[in-house]
Design a protein around this motif. Sequence first.
Motif, PDB file in Angstrom:
ATOM      1  N   PHE A  37       0.835  -1.200   0.000  1.00 20.21           N
ATOM      2  CA  PHE A  37       0.000   0.000   0.000  1.00 20.21           C
ATOM      3  C   PHE A  37       0.873   1.254   0.000  1.00 20.21           C
ATOM      4  N   VAL A  38       1.867   1.292   0.881  1.00 17.87           N
ATOM      5  CA  VAL A  38       2.702   2.497   1.044  1.00 17.87           C
ATOM      6  C   VAL A  38       3.495   2.800  -0.212  1.00 17.87           C
ATOM      7  N   TRP A  39       4.155   1.774  -0.789  1.00 15.07           N
ATOM      8  CA  TRP A  39       4.968   2.116  -1.964  1.00 15.07           C
ATOM      9  C   TRP A  39       4.110   2.397  -3.183  1.00 15.07           C
ATOM     10  N   GLY A  40       2.907   1.805  -3.250  1.00 13.21           N
ATOM     11  CA  GLY A  40       1.993   2.178  -4.329  1.00 13.21           C
ATOM     12  C   GLY A  40       1.545   3.619  -4.196  1.00 13.21           C
ATOM     13  N   PHE A  41       1.233   4.026  -2.974  1.00 14.40           N
ATOM     14  CA  PHE A  41       0.810   5.394  -2.689  1.00 14.40           C
ATOM     15  C   PHE A  41       1.889   6.391  -3.090  1.00 14.40           C
ATOM     16  N   ILE A  42       3.120   6.131  -2.653  1.00 12.26           N
ATOM     17  CA  ILE A  42       4.209   7.078  -2.910  1.00 12.26           C
ATOM     18  C   ILE A  42       4.554   7.136  -4.390  1.00 12.26           C
ATOM     19  N   THR A  43       4.513   5.985  -5.065  1.00 17.91           N
ATOM     20  CA  THR A  43       4.822   5.967  -6.495  1.00 17.91           C
ATOM     21  C   THR A  43       3.840   6.811  -7.293  1.00 17.91           C
ATOM     22  N   VAL A  44       2.558   6.732  -6.947  1.00 15.83           N
ATOM     23  CA  VAL A  44       1.535   7.405  -7.748  1.00 15.83           C
ATOM     24  C   VAL A  44       1.403   8.884  -7.389  1.00 15.83           C
ATOM     25  N   ILE A  45       1.969   9.308  -6.273  1.00 16.16           N
ATOM     26  CA  ILE A  45       2.037  10.752  -6.031  1.00 16.16           C
ATOM     27  C   ILE A  45       2.755  11.426  -7.202  1.00 16.16           C
ATOM     28  N   ASN A  46       3.682  10.685  -7.830  1.00 15.58           N
ATOM     29  CA  ASN A  46       4.390  11.227  -8.992  1.00 15.58           C
ATOM     30  C   ASN A  46       3.440  11.655 -10.104  1.00 15.58           C
ATOM     31  N   ASN A  47       2.309  10.946 -10.246  1.00 11.81           N
ATOM     32  CA  ASN A  47       1.391  11.272 -11.336  1.00 11.81           C
ATOM     33  C   ASN A  47       0.776  12.660 -11.179  1.00 11.81           C
ATOM     34  N   THR A  48       0.604  13.119  -9.931  1.00 16.94           N
ATOM     35  CA  THR A  48       0.153  14.494  -9.707  1.00 16.94           C
ATOM     36  C   THR A  48       1.342  15.440  -9.597  1.00 16.94           C
ATOM     37  N   LEU A  49       2.489  14.896  -9.225  1.00 15.96           N
ATOM     38  CA  LEU A  49       3.687  15.725  -9.101  1.00 15.96           C
ATOM     39  C   LEU A  49       4.205  16.177 -10.467  1.00 15.96           C
ATOM     40  N   LEU A  50       4.124  15.294 -11.474  1.00 11.15           N
ATOM     41  CA  LEU A  50       4.712  15.616 -12.778  1.00 11.15           C
ATOM     42  C   LEU A  50       4.069  16.818 -13.462  1.00 11.15           C
ATOM     43  N   PRO A  51       2.734  16.897 -13.562  1.00 14.06           N
ATOM     44  CA  PRO A  51       2.172  18.119 -14.159  1.00 14.06           C
ATOM     45  C   PRO A  51       2.485  19.355 -13.328  1.00 14.06           C
ATOM     46  N   HIS A  52       2.608  19.180 -12.005  1.00 12.18           N
ATOM     47  CA  HIS A  52       2.980  20.290 -11.128  1.00 12.18           C
ATOM     48  C   HIS A  52       4.392  20.775 -11.464  1.00 12.18           C
ATOM     49  N   LEU A  53       5.343  19.846 -11.557  1.00  7.98           N
ATOM     50  CA  LEU A  53       6.724  20.226 -11.864  1.00  7.98           C
ATOM     51  C   LEU A  53       6.854  20.756 -13.284  1.00  7.98           C
ATOM     52  N   ARG A  54       6.049  20.222 -14.187  1.00 11.50           N
ATOM     53  CA  ARG A  54       6.055  20.725 -15.576  1.00 11.50           C
ATOM     54  C   ARG A  54       5.707  22.211 -15.591  1.00 11.50           C
ATOM     55  N   SER A  55       4.758  22.598 -14.731  1.00 11.91           N
ATOM     56  CA  SER A  55       4.364  23.999 -14.641  1.00 11.91           C
ATOM     57  C   SER A  55       5.413  24.835 -13.921  1.00 11.91           C
ATOM     58  N   VAL A  56       5.928  24.330 -12.799  1.00 18.42           N
ATOM     59  CA  VAL A  56       6.895  25.090 -11.986  1.00 18.42           C
ATOM     60  C   VAL A  56       8.186  25.352 -12.759  1.00 18.42           C
ATOM     61  N   PHE A  57       8.714  24.317 -13.422  1.00 21.86           N
ATOM     62  CA  PHE A  57      10.002  24.439 -14.105  1.00 21.86           C
ATOM     63  C   PHE A  57       9.878  24.691 -15.602  1.00 21.86           C
ATOM     64  N   GLU A  58       8.639  24.825 -16.110  1.00 21.71           N
ATOM     65  CA  GLU A  58       8.389  25.068 -17.543  1.00 21.71           C
ATOM     66  C   GLU A  58       9.065  23.988 -18.392  1.00 21.71           C
ATOM     67  N   LEU A  59       8.708  22.736 -18.145  1.00 18.54           N
ATOM     68  CA  LEU A  59       9.323  21.596 -18.808  1.00 18.54           C
ATOM     69  C   LEU A  59       8.524  21.191 -20.038  1.00 18.54           C
TER      70      LEU A  59
END
Length: 437
Positions: A37-59
């Motif tokens: 459960f824990v590693w699945g949770f942490i891995t998928v946070i990336n799916n919301t993190l990536l569009p966030h970082l794309r916006s922050v760093f203009e990727l």
Amino acid sequence: MHFVAGPISSNRSATAAPAAGPANYTSALSLLASLFFVWGFITVINNTLLPHLRSVFELNYTQTTLIESVWFIAYFIASIPSARLIERIGYKKSMVVGLCIMAVGALGMILAAQLPSYYVTLVALFTIACGITLLQVAANPYVAVVGPQQTSSARLNLVQAFNSLGTMFAPLFGGYLILGRSTGGTAGTDQVLTQAERLADAQAVQLPYLIVAVVLVLLAVVITRYPLPALTRSRVAKADRGAHSLWRHRNLVFGIPAMFIYLIAEIGVANLFINFVSQPHIGNLTHEGASHYLFLLWGGMMVGRFVGSILMRSISAEKVLGGCAIGACIVMLVATFTTGPTAMWALVTVGLFHSVMFPTIFTLGIRGLGPLTEEGAGLLVMAIAGGALVVVQGWLADMYGLQMSFLLTAACELYVLFYAVWGAKPTNAFPDEPAQG
């Protein structure tokens, strides 16, 4: 290749210390379910993190998917050191170390947000992934061999369902605490952020990753105090090892690329999902709104694994895997060549078909390996590095458009179908030995 996956039985039996009976194993599997459960949770946070970082760093899409590629490169780099660490300090201590490594990486994400720095973010995520690799190398083969071979796919699908439970809730967590608290996450897709807004958005990841770090440390403390049953091993004698070759086992030879290729499909869909459904001609949603549909994608994987676990008690794992591969290919083609809600819901539905693929490929891949089970399991864990090639889909999205890039996913499903129909048939299989509790 003389690779050892961890301190589990190297034949088809998993034998506990004398004091450990079936109840101890049931309790141990419950604890493992919490780790999944824990590693699945942490891995998928990336799916919301990536569009966030794309916006922050203009990727661009290539730079965005490179973040996830770095994550999965950790599986390739850390698998062998993880196995050796498990051999040296044991299963229980290795789990604690893995959780602590993940906590260090989570704290690194707080530092990356404070700077803010794209490169520190890459290092922090790589560190978290190394910790998860250490957990994966031991937990997956442990679950697979702890019971009878004929129910190994059903058993791993059941425990992996708890991994999917974590992946299902992660988008809500990330959507609320990351995307929902940032300008980029709540703005329209055509809004251009100022430098000040991007810097403010970078700070949005600090609270979520502080929470993650605290939870990881607490779980490490729980495991430290938990009476986990010891597992003994019986290996092929060194003098006899040369007579046994992993490459004589067709189900493993074709299973390694099947795992590698499947991860390209799963990670590509998950990482580009929010960007895809946010587009005006698909779902016309904000990134925060799109994260709620990502919740449904991962929810479908959870439901599919519970259903798959039941189906595989009466239907062969190969047939279930083949049927899911056909379904996944169809819905990916629909997502590629249609627009609006039809395309969006097609992409949501692929989670249901992807659900059984990882655990089923894994158990079919190690079937009949007998005393070579550990080595085969280790190679399959290394193949998780296939997720790193999601950067190829990012490049295709930049060159030919995000929607057309999902043709790569459809092609991946066809290889999984080939594996289910022919590649998974074992050759030179060792006789099965019943598990002992």
